[in-house]
Design a protein around this motif. Structure first.
Motif, PDB file in Angstrom:
ATOM      1  N   ARG A 152     -59.039  32.730  -5.383  1.00 20.48           N
ATOM      2  CA  ARG A 152     -60.356  33.182  -5.826  1.00 20.48           C
ATOM      3  C   ARG A 152     -61.427  32.297  -5.198  1.00 20.48           C
ATOM      4  O   ARG A 152     -61.289  31.071  -5.173  1.00 20.48           O
ATOM      5  CB  ARG A 152     -60.451  33.123  -7.357  1.00 20.48           C
ATOM      6  N   VAL A 153     -62.473  32.910  -4.685  1.00 17.90           N
ATOM      7  CA  VAL A 153     -63.569  32.167  -4.064  1.00 17.90           C
ATOM      8  C   VAL A 153     -64.367  31.458  -5.159  1.00 17.90           C
ATOM      9  O   VAL A 153     -64.871  32.097  -6.084  1.00 17.90           O
ATOM     10  CB  VAL A 153     -64.496  33.106  -3.267  1.00 17.90           C
ATOM     11  N   VAL A 154     -64.456  30.128  -5.056  1.00 14.50           N
ATOM     12  CA  VAL A 154     -65.193  29.361  -6.065  1.00 14.50           C
ATOM     13  C   VAL A 154     -66.477  28.764  -5.499  1.00 14.50           C
ATOM     14  O   VAL A 154     -67.275  28.194  -6.240  1.00 14.50           O
ATOM     15  CB  VAL A 154     -64.309  28.247  -6.672  1.00 14.50           C
ATOM     16  N   TYR A 155     -66.667  28.895  -4.189  1.00 15.24           N
ATOM     17  CA  TYR A 155     -67.931  28.457  -3.585  1.00 15.24           C
ATOM     18  C   TYR A 155     -68.123  29.168  -2.263  1.00 15.24           C
ATOM     19  O   TYR A 155     -67.190  29.297  -1.460  1.00 15.24           O
ATOM     20  CB  TYR A 155     -67.952  26.947  -3.351  1.00 15.24           C
ATOM     21  N   SER A 156     -69.359  29.626  -2.032  1.00 16.09           N
ATOM     22  CA  SER A 156     -69.736  30.238  -0.767  1.00 16.09           C
ATOM     23  C   SER A 156     -71.205  29.909  -0.536  1.00 16.09           C
ATOM     24  O   SER A 156     -72.084  30.493  -1.163  1.00 16.09           O
ATOM     25  CB  SER A 156     -69.521  31.758  -0.816  1.00 16.09           C
ATOM     26  N   GLY A 157     -71.462  28.925   0.328  1.00 12.25           N
ATOM     27  CA  GLY A 157     -72.842  28.497   0.502  1.00 12.25           C
ATOM     28  C   GLY A 157     -72.993  27.417   1.554  1.00 12.25           C
ATOM     29  O   GLY A 157     -72.074  27.133   2.328  1.00 12.25           O
ATOM     30  N   THR A 158     -74.163  26.792   1.548  1.00  7.57           N
ATOM     31  CA  THR A 158     -74.494  25.788   2.563  1.00  7.57           C
ATOM     32  C   THR A 158     -74.929  24.468   1.933  1.00  7.57           C
ATOM     33  O   THR A 158     -75.577  23.654   2.583  1.00  7.57           O
ATOM     34  CB  THR A 158     -75.635  26.308   3.466  1.00  7.57           C
ATOM     35  N   GLY A 159     -74.564  24.248   0.681  1.00  9.20           N
ATOM     36  CA  GLY A 159     -75.087  23.097  -0.048  1.00  9.20           C
ATOM     37  C   GLY A 159     -74.422  21.772   0.239  1.00  9.20           C
ATOM     38  O   GLY A 159     -74.961  20.731  -0.121  1.00  9.20           O
ATOM     39  N   ILE A 160     -73.245  21.767   0.865  1.00  8.98           N
ATOM     40  CA  ILE A 160     -72.545  20.507   1.108  1.00  8.98           C
ATOM     41  C   ILE A 160     -72.796  20.071   2.545  1.00  8.98           C
ATOM     42  O   ILE A 160     -72.398  20.745   3.493  1.00  8.98           O
ATOM     43  CB  ILE A 160     -71.031  20.644   0.841  1.00  8.98           C
ATOM     44  N   GLN A 191     -64.907  36.300  -6.115  1.00  3.91           N
ATOM     45  CA  GLN A 191     -64.112  37.350  -5.476  1.00  3.91           C
ATOM     46  C   GLN A 191     -62.673  36.893  -5.274  1.00  3.91           C
ATOM     47  O   GLN A 191     -62.410  35.762  -4.883  1.00  3.91           O
ATOM     48  CB  GLN A 191     -64.730  37.724  -4.131  1.00  3.91           C
ATOM     49  N   THR A 192     -61.729  37.779  -5.549  1.00  5.70           N
ATOM     50  CA  THR A 192     -60.318  37.506  -5.308  1.00  5.70           C
ATOM     51  C   THR A 192     -59.968  37.910  -3.882  1.00  5.70           C
ATOM     52  O   THR A 192     -60.367  38.986  -3.418  1.00  5.70           O
ATOM     53  CB  THR A 192     -59.432  38.281  -6.300  1.00  5.70           C
ATOM     54  N   VAL A 193     -59.237  37.041  -3.187  1.00  2.00           N
ATOM     55  CA  VAL A 193     -58.865  37.328  -1.801  1.00  2.00           C
ATOM     56  C   VAL A 193     -57.352  37.221  -1.649  1.00  2.00           C
ATOM     57  O   VAL A 193     -56.679  36.513  -2.402  1.00  2.00           O
ATOM     58  CB  VAL A 193     -59.562  36.365  -0.813  1.00  2.00           C
ATOM     59  N   SER A 194     -56.836  37.924  -0.672  1.00  2.00           N
ATOM     60  CA  SER A 194     -55.404  37.889  -0.384  1.00  2.00           C
ATOM     61  C   SER A 194     -55.159  37.064   0.869  1.00  2.00           C
ATOM     62  O   SER A 194     -56.073  36.838   1.677  1.00  2.00           O
ATOM     63  CB  SER A 194     -54.865  39.311  -0.196  1.00  2.00           C
ATOM     64  N   VAL A 195     -53.927  36.609   1.038  1.00  2.00           N
ATOM     65  CA  VAL A 195     -53.598  35.815   2.213  1.00  2.00           C
ATOM     66  C   VAL A 195     -53.821  36.650   3.469  1.00  2.00           C
ATOM     67  O   VAL A 195     -53.449  37.823   3.533  1.00  2.00           O
ATOM     68  CB  VAL A 195     -52.141  35.304   2.143  1.00  2.00           C
ATOM     69  N   GLY A 196     -54.481  36.064   4.458  1.00  3.97           N
ATOM     70  CA  GLY A 196     -54.753  36.765   5.705  1.00  3.97           C
ATOM     71  C   GLY A 196     -55.997  37.629   5.694  1.00  3.97           C
ATOM     72  O   GLY A 196     -56.354  38.209   6.722  1.00  3.97           O
ATOM     73  N   GLN A 197     -56.682  37.711   4.552  1.00  2.00           N
ATOM     74  CA  GLN A 197     -57.899  38.525   4.475  1.00  2.00           C
ATOM     75  C   GLN A 197     -59.031  37.856   5.249  1.00  2.00           C
ATOM     76  O   GLN A 197     -59.213  36.639   5.192  1.00  2.00           O
ATOM     77  CB  GLN A 197     -58.314  38.707   3.017  1.00  2.00           C
ATOM     78  N   LYS A 198     -59.803  38.649   5.968  1.00  2.00           N
ATOM     79  CA  LYS A 198     -60.947  38.122   6.713  1.00  2.00           C
ATOM     80  C   LYS A 198     -62.048  37.738   5.734  1.00  2.00           C
ATOM     81  O   LYS A 198     -62.525  38.568   4.967  1.00  2.00           O
ATOM     82  CB  LYS A 198     -61.456  39.162   7.710  1.00  2.00           C
ATOM     83  N   ILE A 199     -62.435  36.459   5.752  1.00  2.00           N
ATOM     84  CA  ILE A 199     -63.437  35.974   4.806  1.00  2.00           C
ATOM     85  C   ILE A 199     -64.716  35.504   5.496  1.00  2.00           C
ATOM     86  O   ILE A 199     -65.748  35.329   4.851  1.00  2.00           O
ATOM     87  CB  ILE A 199     -62.871  34.816   3.954  1.00  2.00           C
ATOM     88  N   ALA A 200     -64.647  35.292   6.816  1.00  2.00           N
ATOM     89  CA  ALA A 200     -65.811  34.776   7.540  1.00  2.00           C
ATOM     90  C   ALA A 200     -65.600  34.987   9.032  1.00  2.00           C
ATOM     91  O   ALA A 200     -64.544  35.478   9.467  1.00  2.00           O
ATOM     92  CB  ALA A 200     -66.007  33.290   7.237  1.00  2.00           C
ATOM     93  N   THR A 201     -66.620  34.622   9.808  1.00  2.00           N
ATOM     94  CA  THR A 201     -66.484  34.594  11.260  1.00  2.00           C
ATOM     95  C   THR A 201     -66.770  33.178  11.743  1.00  2.00           C
ATOM     96  O   THR A 201     -67.564  32.450  11.144  1.00  2.00           O
ATOM     97  CB  THR A 201     -67.439  35.583  11.948  1.00  2.00           C
ATOM     98  N   MET A 202     -66.120  32.793  12.821  1.00  2.00           N
ATOM     99  CA  MET A 202     -66.194  31.418  13.303  1.00  2.00           C
ATOM    100  C   MET A 202     -67.555  31.102  13.913  1.00  2.00           C
ATOM    101  O   MET A 202     -68.117  31.893  14.667  1.00  2.00           O
ATOM    102  CB  MET A 202     -65.087  31.162  14.332  1.00  2.00           C
TER     103      MET A 202
END
Length: 233
Positions: A152-160, A191-202
């Motif tokens: 499960r995604v617990v953070y998505s941001g630019t704060g760190i 959001q719940t994610v599965s192994v191998g799921q696309k979550i971002a771009t490099m």
């Protein structure tokens, strides 16, 4: 005389090149959120912070931070809230007693890890002070970044700081993984994610080098991802 002038010009040229070259900065276990106004061993919650991102920034286990502040699931925090932190000598009490950070193989408690991106490893894990707390995978700008395990995604941001656009996934109570330097983030907190799921771009790091910085943390402490990821053939 002519020889001395040539040597002097060469030294000036080398110094000039060194001055303009940007060093590659490897993300540390961030301790850069210290706020003098918050008081000693404390932190004031900022916009878009989560308990997980704060614990990550200070190199703590999220459960220790929650317990320190009498927080229960789902660990809700609010902007402006003052959180107590552990003194450096006390932080990661759970981590020090339950996990030993070495490069030797520690049996993972969850299986099924997969590579988060295609490419070549160009920076390796180090548990030395100031060392790289994960691995860096070099690829092409915009390449897919994949969830290394289900969770499960617990953070998505630019704060760190030093991580750029960062995604943190919680896999179970003990394991989290992080994906830094993203060009774009395709998942949101909760959001719940599965192994191998696309979550971002490099994307690229501060020096402009295209790469994914990937970390795994067990009970709040960085561990070597190569001990968990399948060996490449």
């Amino acid at each position: 005389m002519y020889k001395k002038i040539c040597i002097l010009l060469l030294l000036i040229l080398v110094a000039g090149c060194s001055h303009h070259r940007k060093p590659i900065k490897l993300p540390p276990v961030a301790d850069g959120w210290r706020q003098p106004a918050a008081g000693k061993n404390a932190y004031i919650v900022q916009k878009k912070d989560t308990l997980y991102s704060i614990a990550w920034a200070f190199g703590m286990d999220y459960r220790d931070l929650a317990k320190k502040n009498n927080l229960n699931l789902p660990y809700s925090i609010r902007r402006g809230q003052r959180l107590k932190l552990f003194a450096k000598s006390q932080s990661n009490v759970r981590s020090r007693t339950k996990i030993k950070l070495t490069n030797s193989v520690n049996a993972p408690s969850i299986k099924g890890w997969s590579w988060p991106a295609k490419g070549t490893v160009v920076a390796w894990f180090s548990n030395k002070l100031g060392g790289n707390k994960g691995i860096d995978i070099k690829g092409n700008y915009g390449d897919p970044v994949l969830a290394s395990n289900a969770g499960r995604v617990v953070y998505s941001g630019t704060g760190i700081r030093s991580y750029g656009k960062l995604i943190i996934i919680k896999h179970n109570d003990d394991y989290l993984s992080a994906y830094a330097y993203n060009k774009s983030m395709l998942v949101h907190e909760g959001q719940t994610v599965s192994v191998g799921q696309k979550i971002a771009t490099m994307g690229s790091d501060d020096s402009g080098s295209v790469r994914l910085h990937f970390e795994i943390r067990q009970i709040g402490k960085p561990v070597n991802p190569l001990l968990y990821l399948p060996k490449k053939s």
